[in-house]
Design a protein around this motif. Structure first.
Motif, short mmCIF file in Angstrom:
data_model
loop_
_atom_site.label_atom_id
_atom_site.label_comp_id
_atom_site.label_asym_id
_atom_site.label_seq_id
_atom_site.Cartn_x
_atom_site.Cartn_y
_atom_site.Cartn_z
N PHE A 283 0.86 -1.37 0.09
CA PHE A 283 0.05 0.00 0.07
C PHE A 283 0.84 1.24 0.02
N ALA A 284 1.94 1.21 0.89
CA ALA A 284 3.09 2.35 0.92
C ALA A 284 3.40 2.74 -0.60
N THR A 285 3.76 1.64 -1.30
CA THR A 285 4.20 1.99 -2.82
C THR A 285 3.00 2.40 -3.75
N MET A 286 1.86 1.93 -3.58
CA MET A 286 0.79 2.32 -4.54
C MET A 286 0.28 3.70 -3.93
N PHE A 287 0.51 4.07 -2.62
CA PHE A 287 0.24 5.39 -2.18
C PHE A 287 1.09 6.42 -2.68
N ARG A 288 2.48 6.15 -2.61
CA ARG A 288 3.33 6.96 -3.40
C ARG A 288 3.23 7.11 -5.02
N ARG A 289 3.00 6.19 -5.74
CA ARG A 289 2.56 6.45 -7.08
C ARG A 289 1.20 7.08 -7.33
N GLY A 290 0.54 7.40 -6.37
CA GLY A 290 -1.03 8.00 -6.45
C GLY A 290 -2.00 6.95 -6.95
N GLU A 291 -1.68 5.70 -6.71
CA GLU A 291 -2.70 4.63 -7.06
C GLU A 291 -3.71 4.45 -5.91
N LEU A 292 -3.46 4.83 -4.83
CA LEU A 292 -4.43 4.62 -3.58
C LEU A 292 -4.54 6.18 -2.88
N THR A 293 -5.66 6.49 -2.67
CA THR A 293 -6.06 7.82 -2.19
C THR A 293 -7.00 7.48 -0.89
N LEU A 294 -6.62 8.22 0.26
CA LEU A 294 -7.33 7.98 1.48
C LEU A 294 -8.31 9.00 1.55
#
Length: 379
Positions: free
Chosen positions: A200-211
């Motif tokens: 999830f940290a990788t996805m968040f950094r890439r903008g693939e996950l938004t909270l």
């Protein structure tokens, strides 16, 4: 009077690795159950020899997925622990379980082994959310597991993760209402956090996950507290809610900075004013036990200042906060010596915390900001 002691037993194996998880969990095709049982018993005996003057209050099987453990191993560890220490009665014995590893015969065997409290990792009551979280079970399997758990154990808790990507207040209100209707005496409700080193940290950094945005997160937190209280569960800790008397005794030992020992790969302990850690990789831990009779990696004394900081970080999570007398007895440090005076005064003026002759606690406004408050006031 004997000091109390909690025992944590770590089983590091999982069927899959969830993308949000930063726990010490590993996927292995095969596990030598007999070798692991012998090693855990040896690691336990080593810790028991160091803490003969304690009274055992709780045992917690965590992981990983401890419901993958053979029930015979669970029974052997419970029996050994009770032989090593006098026990508080009734002894609270918790086992974490994932719905994907659950069947009625296995739960019955765990109950027969002595487990009297089950913590079930449901994590969500929505199939799309379960897929997003990488869970290996679906909703139907989760609900079936909960039914089985409630049939076999006198105390059942379950975990849910909220504040998930795309979550709205109405959607969480509906999911929470369903969760509260199950009637368990304890629920752990965690806001999703992005942990370093996870997928999830990788996805968040890439903008693939938004909270959800901060305002939505705050609304979700407030709603959770209000609806749980209406259902008879009080938030005795930031993320844990229980009916009166049903609080997790094991976790309270952590939060009130009592002594605890941890055995198994990566397990941490705090006993006799010392901090212990164990080798994280399962194979390294197993090799260490075979070589030295224990899996310890480090075992170092804690200074009064270190103990004070740790006690502050743990205790401020509780709704009741930190008792001054207990804090100073455990840490040999005045409470004020652990606090940044100007910042503490400022946050108290802002209505986020209260300090008085009894100790320190967060207000309802400060509780959702516990991590930020600690960064400000902890010396």
């Amino acid at each position: 009077m004997r000091e109390t002691l909690a025992l944590y037993i770590h089983w590091p194996f999982c069927v899959t690795k969830c993308p949000y998880c930063d726990f010490n969990s590993h996927v292995r095709a095969e596990v030598d159950d007999a070798a692991w049982r012998a090693a855990l018993l040896a690691d336990l005996a080593h810790e028991a020899a160091l803490t003969p003057g304690h009274q055992l209050t709780s045992i917690f099987f965590g992981g990983g997925t401890p419901s993958l453990m053979p029930p015979e191993t669970v029974a052997a560890l419970i029996a050994a622990a009770q032989a090593h220490w006098p026990s508080h009665q009734p002894l609270e014995i918790t086992l974490e379980a994932n719905p994907s590893s659950v069947e009625a015969s296995r739960f019955a065997a765990f109950a027969a082994a002595g487990v009297n409290r089950l913590s079930l990792g449901l994590q969500a009551l929505d199939d799309d959310a379960l897929r997003l979280l990488g869970r290996p079970h679906n909703l139907a399997e989760g609900l079936a597991a909960l039914d089985i758990a409630q049939a076999h154990f006198p105390r059942v808790s379950f975990d849910l993760i909220y504040d998930r990507p795309g979550m709205t207040v109405p959607a969480w209100e509906a999911e929470l209402a369903r969760a509260l209707a199950f009637g368990t005496s304890h629920i752990s409700l965690y806001q999703l956090t992005i942990e370093p080193g996870t997928r999830f940290a990788t996805m968040f950094r890439r903008g693939e996950l938004t909270l959800p945005d901060p305002d939505t997160s705050a609304d979700l937190f407030s709603l959770t507290r209000a609806r749980a209280l209406e259902a008879g569960l009080h938030a005795y800790e930031v993320s844990n809610l229980a009916r009166p008397g049903m609080e997790a005794r094991h976790n309270l030992q952590y939060w009130t900075y009592g002594d605890y020992i941890g055995i198994g790969p990566g397990a941490h302990g705090r006993r006799l004013a010392r901090a212990s850690t164990r080798a994280r990789k399962p194979e390294n831990w197993l090799r260490a036990v075979h070589t030295h009779g224990h899996g310890l990696d480090t075992d170092t004394p804690l200074t009064p200042a270190e103990r004070a900081t740790e006690a502050l970080v743990m205790g401020l999570r509780l709704a009741t906060g930190i008792n001054r007398h207990q804090f100073e007895r455990q840490t040999n440090t005045p409470l004020e010596a652990a606090l940044h005076p100007e910042r503490t005064t400022r946050l108290a003026a802002q209505g986020l915390l209260v300090t008085n002759a009894d100790g320190i606690h967060l207000t309802p406004a400060g509780q959702p900001l516990v991590d930020a408050v600690l960064r400000e006031i902890a010396l």
